[in-house]
Design a protein around this motif. Structure first.
Motif, short mmCIF file in Angstrom:
data_model
loop_
_atom_site.label_atom_id
_atom_site.label_comp_id
_atom_site.label_asym_id
_atom_site.label_seq_id
_atom_site.Cartn_x
_atom_site.Cartn_y
_atom_site.Cartn_z
N HIS A 203 0.90 -1.34 0.11
CA HIS A 203 -0.16 0.05 -0.14
C HIS A 203 0.88 1.07 -0.03
CE1 HIS A 203 -3.39 -2.69 0.38
NE2 HIS A 203 -3.16 -2.74 1.72
N GLY A 204 2.01 1.22 -0.87
CA GLY A 204 2.60 2.46 -1.08
C GLY A 204 3.79 2.51 0.19
N MET B 198 1.05 9.71 9.21
CA MET B 198 1.49 9.36 8.02
C MET B 198 0.21 9.57 6.67
SD MET B 198 4.31 8.12 8.03
CE MET B 198 4.20 7.54 6.29
N ASN B 199 -0.97 10.11 7.58
CA ASN B 199 -2.23 10.20 6.61
C ASN B 199 -2.62 8.85 6.10
OD1 ASN B 199 -4.42 11.51 5.59
ND2 ASN B 199 -3.66 11.95 3.73
N LEU B 200 -2.61 7.92 7.07
CA LEU B 200 -3.37 6.50 6.79
C LEU B 200 -4.44 6.35 7.79
CD1 LEU B 200 -0.07 4.46 6.67
CD2 LEU B 200 -1.72 4.99 4.82
N GLU B 201 -5.31 5.46 7.37
CA GLU B 201 -6.29 5.24 8.03
C GLU B 201 -5.89 3.74 8.98
OE1 GLU B 201 -10.55 5.41 6.54
OE2 GLU B 201 -9.12 6.03 5.13
N GLU C 37 -3.42 -3.39 8.03
CA GLU C 37 -2.72 -4.40 6.61
C GLU C 37 -1.39 -4.35 6.40
OE1 GLU C 37 -4.59 -4.90 3.30
OE2 GLU C 37 -6.47 -5.18 4.12
N ARG D 10 -16.31 7.19 7.84
CA ARG D 10 -15.50 8.28 7.69
C ARG D 10 -16.15 9.09 6.53
NH1 ARG D 10 -9.14 8.73 6.55
NH2 ARG D 10 -8.99 11.12 7.13
N ARG E 205 -18.53 8.13 1.68
CA ARG E 205 -17.33 7.54 1.01
C ARG E 205 -18.14 6.14 0.27
NH1 ARG E 205 -12.39 6.26 4.54
NH2 ARG E 205 -10.66 5.88 2.95
N LEU F 108 -11.03 4.07 -2.43
CA LEU F 108 -10.94 4.63 -0.85
C LEU F 108 -9.97 5.91 -0.66
CD1 LEU F 108 -10.10 0.87 0.52
CD2 LEU F 108 -11.85 2.37 1.44
N GLU G 55 -8.06 14.09 -0.01
CA GLU G 55 -7.30 12.78 -0.05
C GLU G 55 -7.46 12.06 1.27
OE1 GLU G 55 -2.71 12.38 -1.53
OE2 GLU G 55 -2.87 13.25 0.29
N PHE G 56 -8.35 10.92 1.25
CA PHE G 56 -8.48 10.05 2.44
C PHE G 56 -6.97 9.38 2.60
CE2 PHE G 56 -12.90 9.94 1.00
CZ PHE G 56 -13.36 10.48 2.44
N LEU G 57 -6.24 8.79 2.01
CA LEU G 57 -5.10 8.23 2.15
C LEU G 57 -3.96 8.59 1.04
CD1 LEU G 57 -6.55 4.54 1.92
CD2 LEU G 57 -5.55 5.63 4.10
N SER G 58 -2.98 8.83 1.61
CA SER G 58 -1.76 9.28 0.66
C SER G 58 -1.14 8.39 0.24
CB SER G 58 -1.14 10.61 1.35
OG SER G 58 -0.90 10.39 2.64
N VAL G 59 -1.68 7.17 0.15
CA VAL G 59 -0.58 6.10 -0.36
C VAL G 59 -1.46 5.63 -1.65
CG1 VAL G 59 0.53 5.54 1.66
CG2 VAL G 59 -1.69 4.50 1.16
N LYS G 60 -0.65 4.70 -2.56
CA LYS G 60 -1.03 3.88 -3.40
C LYS G 60 -1.33 2.61 -3.21
CE LYS G 60 -0.45 3.49 -8.59
NZ LYS G 60 -0.83 1.90 -8.78
N LEU G 61 -2.41 2.05 -3.05
CA LEU G 61 -3.16 0.70 -2.52
C LEU G 61 -2.31 -0.34 -3.47
CD1 LEU G 61 -6.71 1.73 -1.32
CD2 LEU G 61 -4.61 1.59 0.02
N THR G 62 -1.88 -1.41 -2.89
CA THR G 62 -1.52 -2.54 -3.62
C THR G 62 -2.48 -3.95 -3.20
OG1 THR G 62 0.19 -2.93 -2.04
CG2 THR G 62 0.94 -1.89 -3.91
N VAL H 26 -7.84 -5.10 1.41
CA VAL H 26 -7.86 -4.10 0.72
C VAL H 26 -6.79 -4.26 -0.53
CG1 VAL H 26 -7.07 -1.48 0.44
CG2 VAL H 26 -8.02 -2.38 2.53
N ASP I 191 -8.98 -0.67 -5.11
CA ASP I 191 -9.60 0.22 -3.83
C ASP I 191 -9.30 1.58 -4.18
OD1 ASP I 191 -11.58 -1.50 -2.97
OD2 ASP I 191 -9.88 -2.54 -1.88
N THR J 126 -11.34 -3.42 8.86
CA THR J 126 -11.29 -3.24 7.17
C THR J 126 -12.48 -2.43 6.81
OG1 THR J 126 -11.02 -4.32 5.02
CG2 THR J 126 -12.40 -5.27 6.57
N THR K 145 -21.64 3.19 0.60
CA THR K 145 -20.91 3.54 1.45
C THR K 145 -19.77 2.76 2.20
OG1 THR K 145 -22.46 5.43 1.92
CG2 THR K 145 -20.58 5.02 3.61
N GLN K 146 -18.86 3.24 2.29
CA GLN K 146 -17.69 2.35 2.81
C GLN K 146 -17.70 2.65 4.23
OE1 GLN K 146 -15.68 0.10 1.49
NE2 GLN K 146 -15.14 0.89 -0.56
#
Lengths: 311, 81, 315
Positions: free
Chosen positions: A152-153, A179-182, A188, B38, B47, B53, B62-69, B74, B78, C182, C191-192
């Motif tokens: 996830h980056g 980290m701006n992560l949930e 995960e 959220r 959402r 996501l 931006e909820f999440l500042s990453v690229k999901l793998t 998840v 997503d 999750t 909605t998530q």
């Protein structure tokens, strides 16, 4: 105990060797060769740290090529194996591995006329090539290794930094926020990275995790400023632990002793010195790496003795 | 002191220490399963799954500042488009 | 007295008295230490068992500290024995050895027997007992993980239809036992929502492997049995070999040899069965493990392949 452990690290401990032999050989068959001459000092080799004689990366001598080295090991090992087979001995893979292991040591020591410490430093630097096992202090991040692809980056180093903050007592929601992560993403990460460590038989992921743990990781700026609360005296103790290896050994000895007396050693260190587990482990990793890179059996044994005596 | 008494007093002492000492990491909390949501803190929109996501479908927050793998639950699908 | 004892020189060397004394005292010392070990463990085991059951902490940390304390005591006993063994046996051996009683010396057999008998007493009795006690101490946390697992299943059944979407209020069914927090989707408004499993459910992944081991323990035991069989046969063969060496009656010697060959055949069979048993166990354990936490299937299959390629079986 440490003496014994230490002996087994060096691979020359008589008793350890005895244990590994088949249990039911007749007593008089053990110990035909004695350990009387095994504890030769390394003093004759003091000039070897000049540095110029060895390749800085592989620690092989510069007066031969690695191919030549491998060929020599190969021919000696093959001759031995052939002899064994001719005698009707059934060799398993682990026996063959052992034969190669011993000849590598033998050839290296002979060709470089070096001390056991130098041989061990070389062995750790090459553990990946020889045995497919990583040694702390010698692993580099390799972007083509599938086990090291970001999850996830988040790469392993950043994951380590997050784990370290959380381990040091910062609430995980704060770390996620920084980290701006949930939290779901953190969970995960905290599942997939440990899974990769378990899957990777070369221990590269685990070893790198440990290596990073020993770094300050302050360049990961999002996390640099969140710190658990710490008193001034705790800060001083921590500094002392980083600069004085003997002080570290004392604390490590005390921490282990605490467990033996029904106490939580990590809590004991926190109560008495204000140093938390993550901070403690960071220093422990730092010393371990340093120990591997600059393998010196005299100093290691001095430090271990210090650990067991002082507290 | 007889060996038996010694063992007992040692054990008592050990028990006391094990009992008295604080837990590292504090008391454990036992929690029930729970559900949460959220909303976008920027525009208040919910959402939705089809929007992915990582970003708010309405205002781009931006909820999440990453690229999901591909992780456990998840997956890379997503990521918001 | 061992086979190396001297025939040429019947007079005992002067160091022999010292060697004998050290050996006798070492054996008495080991008896004492074994006794101490037994008393400590016999007193601790009921306490530990009780504490494990009644400790409200989900991680059983108070229990963990007490156990570490008891194991720490055992470790100290071991260290003490090790020190004495080194000081009173090995050092004395070395000293006499260095004074000239080398392997070719007529009295070397006496010296060698001294070291080996002490070593065997230490390794084959004391250490074996220590291991047995350590296992028993560790077993005090043995619990029926099947019950723990059933509780997770029951809890899941009880809660799976209890949740509603935080956005629109429609019911959301939790489709399976999630192992970590999750996102779950509302079927009505899309909605998530974030679903966070209970502590109990989050613990499932951590005891899944032990539960799988528990379910396949008999297969693991079969491996251990085959290993033991091999060792026992080896020992018997060795005894026969000595008998053959010293047997003057040719007929009897031939009989022994025949018996020995039969043992060897049986021993080879035991050796050959090991990889088969080992593979059976590994596959069965992982199959159970995957059943318990199917969401980790891919990861567990990778680990299974690793284990199957390993030289010795992994527990």
């Amino acid at each position: 105990m440490f003496k014994k452990l230490f002996g087994s690290i060096l691979g020359n401990n008589e008793e350890e060797n005895k244990q590994q032999q088949p249990q039911n050989q007749h007593a008089s068959q053990h110990h035909e060769d004695n350990y009387d001459d095994e504890y030769d000092d390394d003093e004759n080799y003091e000039n070897e740290d000049d540095g110029d004689a060895y390749d800085p990366e592989t620690l092989h001598g510069k007066h031969y090529t690695i191919d030549q080295f491998n060929a020599e090991v190969e021919s000696r090992a093959k001759a031995w194996i052939a002899r064994e087979e001719r005698d009707g001995v059934k060799l398993e893979q682990k026996d063959i591995d052992n034969i190669y292991f011993n000849y590598r040591r033998e050839v290296y020591t002979a060709w470089n006329n070096c001390s056991q410490d130098q041989m061990l430093r070389w062995e750790m630097a090459n553990s990946m090539t020889h045995m497919g096992i990583a040694t702390s202090g010698f692993v580099k991040e390799d972007s083509s290794n599938p086990f090291l692809q970001p999850v996830h980056g988040i790469d392993l180093r950043t994951y380590t930094a997050m784990a370290k903050k959380i381990g040091s007592g910062v609430d995980y929601t704060l770390v996620c926020k920084a980290m701006n992560l949930e939290p779901a993403i953190w969970e995960e990460l905290n599942t997939v990275w440990p899974q990769r460590m378990a899957e990777d038989t070369s221990f590269t992921v685990t070893t790198l995790f440990g290596q990073y743990y020993g770094e300050s990781l302050d360049d990961i700026t999002q996390l640099a400023n969140i710190e658990p609360e710490m008193s001034d005296s705790a800060k001083e103790y921590l500094q002392k632990m980083k600069t004085d290896p003997y002080f570290y050994e004392e604390l490590e000895g005390a921490r282990q002793a605490a467990y033996n007396y029904g106490m939580d050693g990590a809590q004991w260190i926190l109560d008495n010195f204000g140093i938390n587990l993550a901070q403690f482990q960071e220093v422990a990793m730092m010393y371990m790496e340093d120990r591997n890179k600059n393998w010196n059996s005299n100093e290691i044994s001095q430090r271990l003795n210090h650990r067991t005596e002082k507290p | 002191m007889s060996e038996e008494k010694k063992v007992n007093s040692f054990l008592e002492n050990l028990k006391k220490k094990a009992k008295e000492q604080k837990q590292y990491g504090g008391e454990t909390k036992i929690v029930e399963a729970k559900m949460d949501v959220r909303d976008c803190p920027n525009c208040g929109a919910g959402r939705a799954q089809q929007d992915g996501l990582t970003h708010c479908a309405y205002c781009g927050f931006e909820f999440l500042s990453v690229k999901l793998t591909d992780g456990i639950y998840v997956k890379k699908e997503d990521n918001s488009q | 007295m061992g086979f190396f004892s001297s025939k040429k020189e019947d007079k005992l060397p002067e160091w022999y008295a010292q060697v004998k004394e050290n050996q006798e005292r070492f054996f008495v010392f080991l008896d004492k230490m074994e006794n101490k070990m037994m008393e400590l463990c016999e007193a601790s085991i009921p306490e530990l068992t009780e504490l494990y059951k009644n400790d409200p902490d989900i991680f059983h940390r108070e229990y963990g500290r007490l156990k570490a304390g008891v194991l720490g005591q055992l470790e100290q006993i071991r260290e003490k024995v090790d020190d004495v063994h080194e000081e009173k046996i090995l050092d004395l051996y070395s000293e006499i050895n260095h004074s000239g009683v080398r392997a070719t010396h007529p009295h070397y057999g006496l010296l060698n027997d001294f070291r080996n008998q002490c070593g065997d007493r230490y390794r084959q009795q004391f250490e074996v007992k220590l291991e047995e006690w350590t296992d028993k101490i560790n077993e005090t946390s043995a619990e029926d993980l099947e019950i723990k697992y059933q509780n997770v299943l029951k809890e899941y059944d009880a809660i799976k239809d209890k949740f509603t979407c935080k956005q629109c209020g429609s019911p959301i069914t939790i489709e399976k036992i999630f192992l970590i927090e999750t996102f779950v989707n509302c079927p009505s408004c899309n909605t998530q929502n974030t679903f966070s499993p209970s502590t109990q459910a989050q613990m499932l992944q951590h005891f899944a492997q032990d539960l799988a081991r528990q379910r396949t323990a008999s297969l693991y035991q079969a491996i251990r049995n085959a290993e033991q069989k091999e060792r026992d046969l080896y020992q018997k063969m060795h005894e026969l070999k000595l008998k053959i060496t010293f047997e003057k009656d040719k007929k009897l010697a031939a009989q022994y040899q025949q018996q020995r060959d039969a043992f060897e055949k049986e021993r080879q069979e035991a050796i050959d069965s090991l990889p088969v048993l080992s593979e059976q166990y590994t596959r069965a354990k992982y199959a159970e493990w995957i059943k318990i936490v199917p969401d980790f299937k891919e990861h567990l299959l990778t680990r299974m392949e690793n284990d199957l390629g390993a030289v010795s079986p992994r527990w």
